[in-house]
Design an enzyme around this catalytic site. Structure first.
Site, PDB file in Angstrom:
ATOM      1  N   LYS A  88       0.826  -1.220   0.000  1.00 47.34           N
ATOM      2  CA  LYS A  88       0.000   0.000   0.000  1.00 47.34           C
ATOM      3  C   LYS A  88       0.859   1.268   0.000  1.00 47.34           C
ATOM      4  CE  LYS A  88      -0.747   0.181   5.039  1.00 47.34           C
ATOM      5  NZ  LYS A  88       0.074   1.386   5.292  1.00 47.34           N
ATOM      6  N   ASP A  89       2.132   1.172   0.444  1.00 47.02           N
ATOM      7  CA  ASP A  89       3.029   2.329   0.457  1.00 47.02           C
ATOM      8  C   ASP A  89       3.731   2.553  -0.880  1.00 47.02           C
ATOM      9  OD1 ASP A  89       2.481   2.790   3.156  1.00 47.02           O
ATOM     10  OD2 ASP A  89       4.162   1.554   3.834  1.00 47.02           O
ATOM     11  N   ARG A 139      -8.767   8.367   4.138  1.00 44.50           N
ATOM     12  CA  ARG A 139      -9.761   7.390   3.681  1.00 44.50           C
ATOM     13  C   ARG A 139     -10.651   6.931   4.827  1.00 44.50           C
ATOM     14  NH1 ARG A 139      -9.347   2.248   4.787  1.00 44.50           N
ATOM     15  NH2 ARG A 139      -7.177   2.516   5.395  1.00 44.50           N
ATOM     16  N   ARG A 140     -10.029   6.618   5.958  1.00 40.61           N
ATOM     17  CA  ARG A 140     -10.809   6.161   7.109  1.00 40.61           C
ATOM     18  C   ARG A 140     -11.659   7.296   7.677  1.00 40.61           C
ATOM     19  NH1 ARG A 140      -5.380   3.549   9.579  1.00 40.61           N
ATOM     20  NH2 ARG A 140      -5.474   1.470   8.658  1.00 40.61           N
ATOM     21  N   ARG A 157       0.207   9.838  14.414  1.00 36.06           N
ATOM     22  CA  ARG A 157       1.347   9.336  13.654  1.00 36.06           C
ATOM     23  C   ARG A 157       2.289   8.587  14.590  1.00 36.06           C
ATOM     24  NH1 ARG A 157       3.452  11.756   9.372  1.00 36.06           N
ATOM     25  NH2 ARG A 157       4.629   9.809   9.274  1.00 36.06           N
ATOM     26  N   ARG A 163       1.785   4.599  18.705  1.00 34.14           N
ATOM     27  CA  ARG A 163       0.348   4.882  18.654  1.00 34.14           C
ATOM     28  C   ARG A 163      -0.398   4.174  19.786  1.00 34.14           C
ATOM     29  NH1 ARG A 163      -1.113   4.510  12.174  1.00 34.14           N
ATOM     30  NH2 ARG A 163       0.998   4.896  11.467  1.00 34.14           N
ATOM     31  N   CYS A 252      -1.670   9.125  -0.598  1.00 33.68           N
ATOM     32  CA  CYS A 252      -2.025   9.366   0.808  1.00 33.68           C
ATOM     33  C   CYS A 252      -2.957  10.565   0.967  1.00 33.68           C
ATOM     34  CB  CYS A 252      -0.759   9.619   1.639  1.00 33.68           C
ATOM     35  SG  CYS A 252       0.261   8.157   1.873  1.00 33.68           S
TER      36      CYS A 252
END
Length: 328
Positions: A88-89, A139-140, A157, A163, A252
């Protein structure tokens, strides 16, 4: 006469320095070492731009290859022979001379709700009004704002442990954070998952849960080694997803969600584009049959065509206006 022991050829694997990246790279290294014991596979870790800039939201940094650029430079100049990415990155257009050598079998691609100890037993629906939910993904935020507008969404972050520490701090502001199921699973932290977020609440990121291994296009030896790691079904689904994102030119900074499945030679792709506030959301789903496909290459071409088709339908339905607004 002195015995000479031939030293095995060393193949260097590039990776980020985060705990998750190192765990994922060790998975790849172990698979390759088992399959090719005649070589020695060494891990070379490095820090990327995305790892260094932790005080700015991802969408505000303005760089698509946040977590990959330094790794690709090392690959280009020969310091490493292959690089392990969370797929995904990895930008959907690779630099000249680079090749996606393998896509490994996908872990659960969905998002997970991780609750603070003081909010155990709650769900997104039942958390008190004004509760703060941490996530760094637009997106979330866009999708969950539409579904659960009573919650406050804030950027969080740092690596996964950072986190979780912010979440577990008794004086902290977070009632919950949203993380990828795959990362928690690979770090043996599945016990922290309070619930898996269903696609009806939030579609996942493009290629979420899959590992991509990049190498030099001309390095035929490394490409042959990576063939043993490639999981064709995962690569096919991710090809459709990445094709959709490439057509929409998202990264992103754009709330793009997907969900794909491959069952009985039927590939289905559900795509979504959202405004940042979740008020404007465009969705489209379509599928293609792979029954008449003659080769793996045919499968991938059909998957890419499906991604383009779904992306174009999204644009026709209003995604173009959302994307133009986000660009300003």
């Amino acid at each position: 006469m002195v015995d000479t022991v031939t030293q095995p050829r060393i193949i260097r694997i590039g990776t980020r320095k985060s705990q998750l990246a190192l765990v994922q790279t060790e998975i790849v290294r172990n698979c390759l070492q088992t399959a090719f014991p005649q070589f020695e596979f060494q891990v070379v870790s490095m820090t990327t731009t995305g790892d260094r800039i932790l005080n700015v939201a991802l969408n505000k940094i303005g760089e698509k290859s946040l977590f990959t650029k330094e790794l690709e430079v090392a690959l280009e100049d020969g310091r490493v022979d292959l690089v392990v990415h969370s797929l995904k990155d990895l930008p959907t257009v690779l630099p000249d001379g680079m090749y996606l050598g393998a896509v490994m079998e996908r872990e659960n691609p969905n998002d997970a709700l991780v609750l603070s100890p003081k909010y155990q037993g709650y769900t997104l629906a039942t958390l008190p009004k004004g509760s703060v939910v941490g996530t760094s993904a637009l997106r979330r935020i866009a999708q969950l704002t539409r579904k659960y507008p009573h919650l406050v969404y804030k950027d969080v972050r740092g690596n996964l442990n950072t986190r979780l520490a912010k979440l577990d701090n008794p004086e902290g502001e977070y009632a919950a954070i949203i993380l990828a199921v795959a990362g928690l699973t690979r770090l043996n932290m599945s016990d922290r998952i309070s619930g898996v977020i269903s696609p009806s609440d939030s579609l996942h990121a493009v290629s979420q849960g899959a590992l991509g291994i990049e190498c030099r296009m001309k390095d035929t030896e490394i490409r042959e080694l990576l063939d043993v790691l490639d999981h064709h079904e995962t690569r096919t689904m991710c090809s459709a997803e990445r094709s959709l994102m490439r057509t929409l030119e998202g990264g992103c900074s754009v709330p793009i969600g997907v969900n794909s499945r491959l069952e009985n030679k039927q590939l289905t792709l559900h795509g979504l584009v959202a405004s940042l506030d979740g008020q404007d959301i465009v969705e489209f789903e379509d599928s293609v049959s792979l029954i008449d496909s003659q080769s793996k290459e045919d499968d991938l071409n059909l998957a890419k065509e499906l991604g383009i088709k779904v992306a174009n339908r999204l644009l026709e339905r209003g995604a173009d206006a959302i994307l133009k607004a986000l660009a300003h």
